[in-house]
Design a protein around this motif. Structure first.
Motif, PDB file in Angstrom:
ATOM      1  N   ASP A  38       3.991   5.220  -5.861  1.00 18.56           N
ATOM      2  CA  ASP A  38       4.251   4.884  -7.332  1.00 18.56           C
ATOM      3  C   ASP A  38       3.318   6.027  -8.096  1.00 18.56           C
ATOM      4  O   ASP A  38       3.581   6.438  -9.021  1.00 18.56           O
ATOM      5  CB  ASP A  38       3.764   3.370  -7.536  1.00 18.56           C
ATOM      6  N   ALA A  39       2.113   6.049  -7.187  1.00 21.53           N
ATOM      7  CA  ALA A  39       1.119   7.037  -7.938  1.00 21.53           C
ATOM      8  C   ALA A  39       1.782   8.458  -7.842  1.00 21.53           C
ATOM      9  O   ALA A  39       1.579   9.412  -8.936  1.00 21.53           O
ATOM     10  CB  ALA A  39      -0.194   7.056  -6.980  1.00 21.53           C
ATOM     11  N   ARG A  40       2.416   8.893  -6.918  1.00 28.53           N
ATOM     12  CA  ARG A  40       2.964  10.246  -6.661  1.00 28.53           C
ATOM     13  C   ARG A  40       4.171  10.376  -7.698  1.00 28.53           C
ATOM     14  O   ARG A  40       4.334  11.267  -8.187  1.00 28.53           O
ATOM     15  CB  ARG A  40       3.434  10.414  -5.235  1.00 28.53           C
ATOM     16  N   HIS A  41       4.917   9.226  -7.934  1.00 27.95           N
ATOM     17  CA  HIS A  41       6.256   9.416  -8.529  1.00 27.95           C
ATOM     18  C   HIS A  41       6.210   8.532 -10.055  1.00 27.95           C
ATOM     19  O   HIS A  41       7.102   8.935 -10.817  1.00 27.95           O
ATOM     20  CB  HIS A  41       7.327   9.050  -7.651  1.00 27.95           C
ATOM     21  N   ARG A  42       4.949   8.151 -10.232  1.00 28.84           N
ATOM     22  CA  ARG A  42       5.123   7.469 -11.635  1.00 28.84           C
ATOM     23  C   ARG A  42       6.037   6.449 -11.878  1.00 28.84           C
ATOM     24  O   ARG A  42       6.724   6.578 -12.583  1.00 28.84           O
ATOM     25  CB  ARG A  42       4.911   8.448 -12.736  1.00 28.84           C
TER      26      ARG A  42
ATOM     27  N   ALA B 247       0.868  -1.275  -0.074  1.00 25.13           N
ATOM     28  CA  ALA B 247       0.055   0.104  -0.058  1.00 25.13           C
ATOM     29  C   ALA B 247       0.743   1.357  -0.021  1.00 25.13           C
ATOM     30  O   ALA B 247       0.506   2.192  -0.756  1.00 25.13           O
ATOM     31  CB  ALA B 247      -0.951  -0.036   1.233  1.00 25.13           C
ATOM     32  N   LEU B 248       2.067   1.347   0.743  1.00 28.17           N
ATOM     33  CA  LEU B 248       2.774   2.341   0.895  1.00 28.17           C
ATOM     34  C   LEU B 248       3.632   2.495  -0.484  1.00 28.17           C
ATOM     35  O   LEU B 248       3.619   3.773  -1.155  1.00 28.17           O
ATOM     36  CB  LEU B 248       3.982   1.956   1.901  1.00 28.17           C
ATOM     37  N   TRP B 249       3.943   1.561  -1.241  1.00 31.50           N
ATOM     38  CA  TRP B 249       4.590   1.531  -2.580  1.00 31.50           C
ATOM     39  C   TRP B 249       3.636   2.072  -3.532  1.00 31.50           C
ATOM     40  O   TRP B 249       3.862   2.639  -4.685  1.00 31.50           O
ATOM     41  CB  TRP B 249       5.351   0.268  -2.903  1.00 31.50           C
TER      42      TRP B 249
ATOM     43  N   VAL C 108       8.765  11.425   1.654  1.00 32.10           N
ATOM     44  CA  VAL C 108       8.533   9.999   1.783  1.00 32.10           C
ATOM     45  C   VAL C 108       8.303   9.792   3.392  1.00 32.10           C
ATOM     46  O   VAL C 108       7.113   9.060   3.627  1.00 32.10           O
ATOM     47  CB  VAL C 108       9.627   9.060   1.739  1.00 32.10           C
ATOM     48  N   GLY C 109       8.651  10.598   4.206  1.00 31.85           N
ATOM     49  CA  GLY C 109       8.008  10.574   5.668  1.00 31.85           C
ATOM     50  C   GLY C 109       6.515  10.946   5.873  1.00 31.85           C
ATOM     51  O   GLY C 109       5.980  10.209   6.624  1.00 31.85           O
ATOM     52  N   SER C 110       6.228  11.985   4.910  1.00 30.67           N
ATOM     53  CA  SER C 110       4.732  12.369   5.154  1.00 30.67           C
ATOM     54  C   SER C 110       4.020  11.147   4.369  1.00 30.67           C
ATOM     55  O   SER C 110       2.948  11.019   5.140  1.00 30.67           O
ATOM     56  CB  SER C 110       4.706  13.571   4.166  1.00 30.67           C
ATOM     57  N   VAL C 111       4.489  10.683   3.487  1.00 32.47           N
ATOM     58  CA  VAL C 111       3.430   9.503   2.806  1.00 32.47           C
ATOM     59  C   VAL C 111       3.625   8.477   3.704  1.00 32.47           C
ATOM     60  O   VAL C 111       2.357   7.812   3.842  1.00 32.47           O
ATOM     61  CB  VAL C 111       4.191   9.127   1.401  1.00 32.47           C
ATOM     62  N   VAL C 112       4.714   8.043   4.200  1.00 32.67           N
ATOM     63  CA  VAL C 112       4.559   6.939   5.285  1.00 32.67           C
ATOM     64  C   VAL C 112       3.755   7.181   6.522  1.00 32.67           C
ATOM     65  O   VAL C 112       2.660   6.393   6.914  1.00 32.67           O
ATOM     66  CB  VAL C 112       5.886   6.799   5.919  1.00 32.67           C
TER      67      VAL C 112
END
Length: 145
Positions: free
Chosen positions: A70-74, A64-66, A122-126
């Motif tokens: 993935d969506a954010r960084h394509r 789920a994290l990736w 990345v910390g924000s997404v985590v």
């Protein structure tokens, strides 16, 4: 007023170990052809905190994290090999070595992408993913965010 300077922080070796150590440990055990089991559940001992975690749930959170990253960084990641491992563990089905090798290749692809990312972002997404995980565990939502 001076414009705020944006600091871009790349992951260090220690950051890489923290981020990928547990997943690498799980996949290494599976590659060796064995796993620990507690009360019928496939588990691993997280070397970072000394706590036993169920492998399928941990890998689902990692997936789920990736998916978010993935969506954010394509990145165009194919996380299916990891999903297949989760399904096989949930249903106590043998896991072929080729599937583990494919999952390890996915983890390596994620590592290469992670090295180019900003740690703050990345910390924000985590944090977002951890909140979603907790909300789902508490039954507050079926599929948050």
């Amino acid at each position: 007023m001076k414009p705020r300077r944006v600091c871009f922080a790349r992951p260090t070796f220690v950051d890489m170990m923290k981020a990928f150590g547990p997943v690498d440990a799980m996949l290494a055990r599976l590659a060796e052809g064995w796993i620990h089991e507690i009360q019928g559940a496939a588990v691993f001992l997280n070397p970072q905190d000394g706590v036993w975690y169920e492998i399928p749930a941990a890998l689902e959170g990692w997936i789920a994290l990736w998916e978010r990253l993935d969506a954010r960084h394509r990145l165009q990641l194919d996380l299916d090999p990891v999903r297949k491992i989760v399904a096989r563990l949930r249903y106590s089905t043998p896991i072929p070595p080729e599937l583990v090798a494919q999952a390890q290749a996915v983890a390596d692809q994620c590592k290469r992408a992670y090295r180019r990312m900003d740690l703050h972002e990345v910390g924000s997404v985590v944090k977002t993913q951890l909140i979603v995980n907790e909300a789902e565990q508490q039954g507050l939502t079926e599929n948050a965010a």
